[in-house]
Design a protein around this motif. Structure first.
Motif, PDB file in Angstrom:
ATOM      1  N   LEU A 176     -36.479   8.603  -7.553  1.00 17.87           N
ATOM      2  CA  LEU A 176     -36.408   7.146  -7.611  1.00 17.87           C
ATOM      3  C   LEU A 176     -34.955   6.701  -7.691  1.00 17.87           C
ATOM      4  O   LEU A 176     -34.520   5.775  -7.002  1.00 17.87           O
ATOM      5  N   LEU A 177     -34.176   7.359  -8.547  1.00 18.90           N
ATOM      6  CA  LEU A 177     -32.740   7.133  -8.677  1.00 18.90           C
ATOM      7  C   LEU A 177     -32.016   8.439  -8.417  1.00 18.90           C
ATOM      8  O   LEU A 177     -32.388   9.474  -8.971  1.00 18.90           O
ATOM      9  N   ASP A 178     -31.000   8.391  -7.583  1.00 14.63           N
ATOM     10  CA  ASP A 178     -30.191   9.578  -7.340  1.00 14.63           C
ATOM     11  C   ASP A 178     -29.195   9.718  -8.495  1.00 14.63           C
ATOM     12  O   ASP A 178     -28.146   9.076  -8.503  1.00 14.63           O
ATOM     13  N   LEU A 179     -29.534  10.549  -9.468  1.00  8.90           N
ATOM     14  CA  LEU A 179     -28.694  10.684 -10.657  1.00  8.90           C
ATOM     15  C   LEU A 179     -27.375  11.376 -10.356  1.00  8.90           C
ATOM     16  O   LEU A 179     -26.496  11.436 -11.216  1.00  8.90           O
ATOM     17  N   ARG A 180     -27.244  11.893  -9.127  1.00  4.93           N
ATOM     18  CA  ARG A 180     -25.953  12.488  -8.758  1.00  4.93           C
ATOM     19  C   ARG A 180     -24.851  11.431  -8.699  1.00  4.93           C
ATOM     20  O   ARG A 180     -23.664  11.777  -8.708  1.00  4.93           O
ATOM     21  N   MET A 181     -25.239  10.146  -8.669  1.00  5.01           N
ATOM     22  CA  MET A 181     -24.228   9.090  -8.727  1.00  5.01           C
ATOM     23  C   MET A 181     -23.387   9.209  -9.995  1.00  5.01           C
ATOM     24  O   MET A 181     -22.197   8.900 -10.007  1.00  5.01           O
ATOM     25  N   PHE A 182     -24.020   9.669 -11.079  1.00  4.55           N
ATOM     26  CA  PHE A 182     -23.303   9.780 -12.345  1.00  4.55           C
ATOM     27  C   PHE A 182     -22.300  10.934 -12.343  1.00  4.55           C
ATOM     28  O   PHE A 182     -21.455  11.008 -13.234  1.00  4.55           O
ATOM     29  N   SER A 183     -22.400  11.819 -11.360  1.00  6.61           N
ATOM     30  CA  SER A 183     -21.404  12.887 -11.269  1.00  6.61           C
ATOM     31  C   SER A 183     -20.094  12.388 -10.675  1.00  6.61           C
ATOM     32  O   SER A 183     -19.074  13.082 -10.732  1.00  6.61           O
ATOM     33  N   ARG A 184     -20.109  11.180 -10.113  1.00  4.64           N
ATOM     34  CA  ARG A 184     -18.880  10.582  -9.596  1.00  4.64           C
ATOM     35  C   ARG A 184     -18.146   9.928 -10.759  1.00  4.64           C
ATOM     36  O   ARG A 184     -18.673   9.000 -11.391  1.00  4.64           O
ATOM     37  N   PRO A 185     -16.945  10.370 -11.077  1.00  4.05           N
ATOM     38  CA  PRO A 185     -16.238   9.821 -12.250  1.00  4.05           C
ATOM     39  C   PRO A 185     -16.122   8.305 -12.228  1.00  4.05           C
ATOM     40  O   PRO A 185     -16.276   7.665 -13.261  1.00  4.05           O
ATOM     41  N   ALA A 186     -15.855   7.722 -11.060  1.00  2.00           N
ATOM     42  CA  ALA A 186     -15.677   6.267 -10.999  1.00  2.00           C
ATOM     43  C   ALA A 186     -16.970   5.547 -11.361  1.00  2.00           C
ATOM     44  O   ALA A 186     -16.955   4.521 -12.044  1.00  2.00           O
ATOM     45  N   PHE A 187     -18.114   6.064 -10.909  1.00  2.00           N
ATOM     46  CA  PHE A 187     -19.386   5.418 -11.188  1.00  2.00           C
ATOM     47  C   PHE A 187     -19.743   5.523 -12.667  1.00  2.00           C
ATOM     48  O   PHE A 187     -20.028   4.517 -13.332  1.00  2.00           O
ATOM     49  N   SER A 188     -19.735   6.750 -13.189  1.00  2.00           N
ATOM     50  CA  SER A 188     -20.125   6.937 -14.593  1.00  2.00           C
ATOM     51  C   SER A 188     -19.156   6.232 -15.538  1.00  2.00           C
ATOM     52  O   SER A 188     -19.567   5.658 -16.555  1.00  2.00           O
ATOM     53  N   THR A 189     -17.866   6.251 -15.215  1.00  2.46           N
ATOM     54  CA  THR A 189     -16.884   5.578 -16.069  1.00  2.46           C
ATOM     55  C   THR A 189     -17.086   4.066 -16.044  1.00  2.46           C
ATOM     56  O   THR A 189     -16.985   3.395 -17.079  1.00  2.46           O
ATOM     57  N   SER A 190     -17.392   3.520 -14.880  1.00  2.00           N
ATOM     58  CA  SER A 190     -17.626   2.077 -14.776  1.00  2.00           C
ATOM     59  C   SER A 190     -18.827   1.664 -15.616  1.00  2.00           C
ATOM     60  O   SER A 190     -18.787   0.647 -16.321  1.00  2.00           O
ATOM     61  N   VAL A 191     -19.902   2.447 -15.543  1.00  2.00           N
ATOM     62  CA  VAL A 191     -21.086   2.141 -16.352  1.00  2.00           C
ATOM     63  C   VAL A 191     -20.732   2.198 -17.837  1.00  2.00           C
ATOM     64  O   VAL A 191     -21.115   1.323 -18.625  1.00  2.00           O
ATOM     65  N   GLY A 192     -19.979   3.227 -18.237  1.00  2.00           N
ATOM     66  CA  GLY A 192     -19.566   3.341 -19.635  1.00  2.00           C
ATOM     67  C   GLY A 192     -18.696   2.170 -20.073  1.00  2.00           C
ATOM     68  O   GLY A 192     -18.829   1.679 -21.202  1.00  2.00           O
TER      69      GLY A 192
END
Length: 567
Positions: free
Chosen positions: A266-282
């Motif tokens: 449903l969600l590609d959790l590999r997006m969170f392996s991208r530093p820019a994506f996970s850092t932005s969410v944080g």
């Protein structure tokens, strides 16, 4: 019109090319304004609703909380569903449901019907919010223009948050409480046909079946977590708080494990392996965690310590809103000049500086200090959120735009809820000890006064005489002390966010393949036909980002107009 001309017009419309994409932005910003206003407009109507419908304490709680609880829990469900069945389709369904639910709420004659209507408004909001963001992700493939769109979107969000209580107050002075909901219907009647005509449809790749079980698991888990966090923020620590938190955490863990095992998640959790994506969410979570609780505390300070009326309090907070609007409109230029890393870090540092400046607030009114602190606070916060949202949506794959927008909105909601709980606990821990030994005040009265400043004033009024005055002064002093401690804790969280933002990219990278929208009329992420930015063959390619365009806020690529708003 010739066949060739017709085909070209259809391709241009599907791509959102030229000026049409800015019209799309206006339509989507109206959607955002509606949802943002509805999130706060009820607050001023609560006394009138209470007097008319006579709800119990639990019913009143659900009247207020049903909308944000349902909306936050369904963002991922409808964000990912829009990627599968069409973002515009979900957005238009959201418009329809929002209008119907608004009519139900306006004419509700008992508390239970109003709770149901508020819950349906939450469902409509969950359809609208991620759809607007994901549509903008499609309509603005050029990252520089997308940054302009995000700037306008953020400015509209700031206006909506501020307009809600003011609009509600105006309507209540002239009409009955249901008018705060009825005002939504004309906007929906206009938005539905305009959206159907102007917004292009878009979908993700849609490989494999949609994970219904996963969507429901995520919705149930988020509902339980948000409910537990809200109860925690209200100071309730018991089974009614801990059980939902634990159950929600378990469901979300099961959801993550399920997504990792599925071939078509449903969600590609590999997006969170991208530093820019996970850092932005944080960064989004941390910014809201550090600041949302301060809004409630600031309102109490202005009214209970300084003695301002609700209208005067709202006027004092207006500069914060205008500063946030200015930051949104200037965001695209700042992002190009400084890059995501420095922009988000700078925003965190500016906000932390504003928070530290506000520690100079005392028991007496200092209007220039409050003006400077609120302006800096609004500008810094919006700068942070602008850079974080833009980076997150630009990092997400185009076919996952709805899911990425839903993650951003969910992070915003969770950060806000956790912030109220955390900073509220800090405030109470610093406030209560100052009332434990007030001369002449009985221990039972001191214990009651330690719950809140408002309750302390009520106890002081009952005591009257020297004891009551002593309790009132002690409560004011303790509240100001607690405010200072809370501000310093918030500043520490903001500086931690500035350090976290150092993981973001240093420069704003623009993919040449995304800078000129073209390609098939399908509105999906196909290879663009006019990929040369300097070709001059398309309106998108010839527009200089930041020049000759009204800045707007909302990350969305151009392929179709889907549905996704950020409140």
């Amino acid at each position: 019109m010739s066949g060739t001309t017709t085909a070209a017009a259809l391709r241009r419309r599907a791509a959102g090319a030229g000026a049409n994409r800015w019209v799309v932005l206006v339509v989507l910003c109206v959607s955002l304004l509606l949802v943002a206003v509805d999130a706060t407009v009820l607050h001023v109507a609560v006394p009138a609703v209470t007097e008319d419908l006579k709800p119990g304490a639990v019913e009143l709680l659900w009247i207020v909380d049903a909308y944000p609880l349902v909306c936050a829990s369904l963002l991922i469900l409808f964000g990912t569903l829009g990627d599968r069945v069409g973002r515009r389709r979900i957005l238009l369904l959201g418009y329809t449901l929002f209008g119907v639910a608004s009519a139900m709420a306006a004419f509700a004659d008992d508390a239970h019907l109003l709770i149901v209507a508020r819950a349906l408004l939450g469902v409509g909001g969950a359809m609208i919010m991620p759809a607007t963001l994901s549509i903008l992700r499609q309509v603005f493939p050029d990252r520089r223009e997308r940054a302009l769109a995000i700037g306008v979107w953020s400015a509209v969000a700031a206006v909506g948050a501020a307009v809600g209580p003011l609009l509600g107050g105006f309507l209540l002075e002239h009409f009955w409480w249901g008018s705060v909901f009825l005002v939504n219907i004309p906007l929906m009647l206009v938005s539905l046909p305009v959206g159907r005509i102007l917004l292009p449809e878009s979908k993700g790749e849609g490989d494999g079946p949609w994970d219904v079980v996963g969507a429901l698991t995520a919705a149930a888990g988020l509902f339980a977590v948000v409910l537990g966090v809200k109860r925690l923020g209200a100071g309730e620590v018991g089974a009614a708080t801990l059980v939902p938190l634990a159950a929600g955490a378990v469901l979300l863990v099961l959801f993550v494990r399920r997504q990792r095992r599925r071939e078509h998640p449903l969600l590609d959790l590999r997006m969170f392996s991208r530093p820019a994506f996970s850092t932005s969410v944080g960064c989004i979570v941390l910014a809201m965690l550090a600041l949302v609780g301060l809004e409630l505390i600031a309102a109490q300070y202005l009214q209970l310590v300084l003695g301002l009326s609700p209208l005067e309090t709202g006027l004092r907070l207006v500069p914060l809103t205008f500063a946030a609007m200015a930051a949104g409109l200037a965001g695209a230029r700042m992002l190009r000049r400084f890059g995501p890393r420095r922009m988000v870090s700078l925003g965190f540092c500016l906000t932390a500086g504003a928070v530290v400046l506000l520690t100079a607030m005392g028991g007496e009114d200092n209007a220039p200090l409050l003006l400077g602190g609120f302006v800096l606070l609004g500008f810094g916060l919006e700068t942070t959120l602008f850079g974080a949202y833009e980076s997150m949506l630009s990092e997400a794959p185009q076919d996952q735009a709805g899911g990425a927008a839903a993650i951003g909105e969910t992070s915003y909601q969770l950060g806000a809820g956790i912030g109220i709980a955390l900073l509220g606990s800090v405030m109470n821990a610093a406030y209560a000890p100052g009332l434990s030994h007030v001369p002449g005040v009985p221990p039972s009265a001191s214990a009651a006064a330690a719950h809140s400043l408002g309750e302390a004033y009520e106890v002081a009024a009952r005591l009257d005489g020297p004891a009551g005055e002593a309790l009132r002064l002690a409560a004011r002093h303790s509240f100001v002390h607690g405010l200072h401690v809370t501000l310093l804790v918030s500043a520490g969280l903001l500086l931690a966010g500035a350090a976290m933002a150092l993981r973001l990219p240093r420069l704003m990278h623009c993919d040449p393949e995304e800078e000129t929208p073209s390609g098939p009329a399908s509105g999906t992420s196909s290879a663009p036909a006019d990929s040369a930015p300097d070709s001059g063959t398309t309106a998108e390619a010839s527009v200089a980002p930041g020049l000759g365009s009204a800045p707007m806020r909302m990350p969305a690529q151009r392929e179709s107009r889907g549905s996704g708003v950020k409140v």
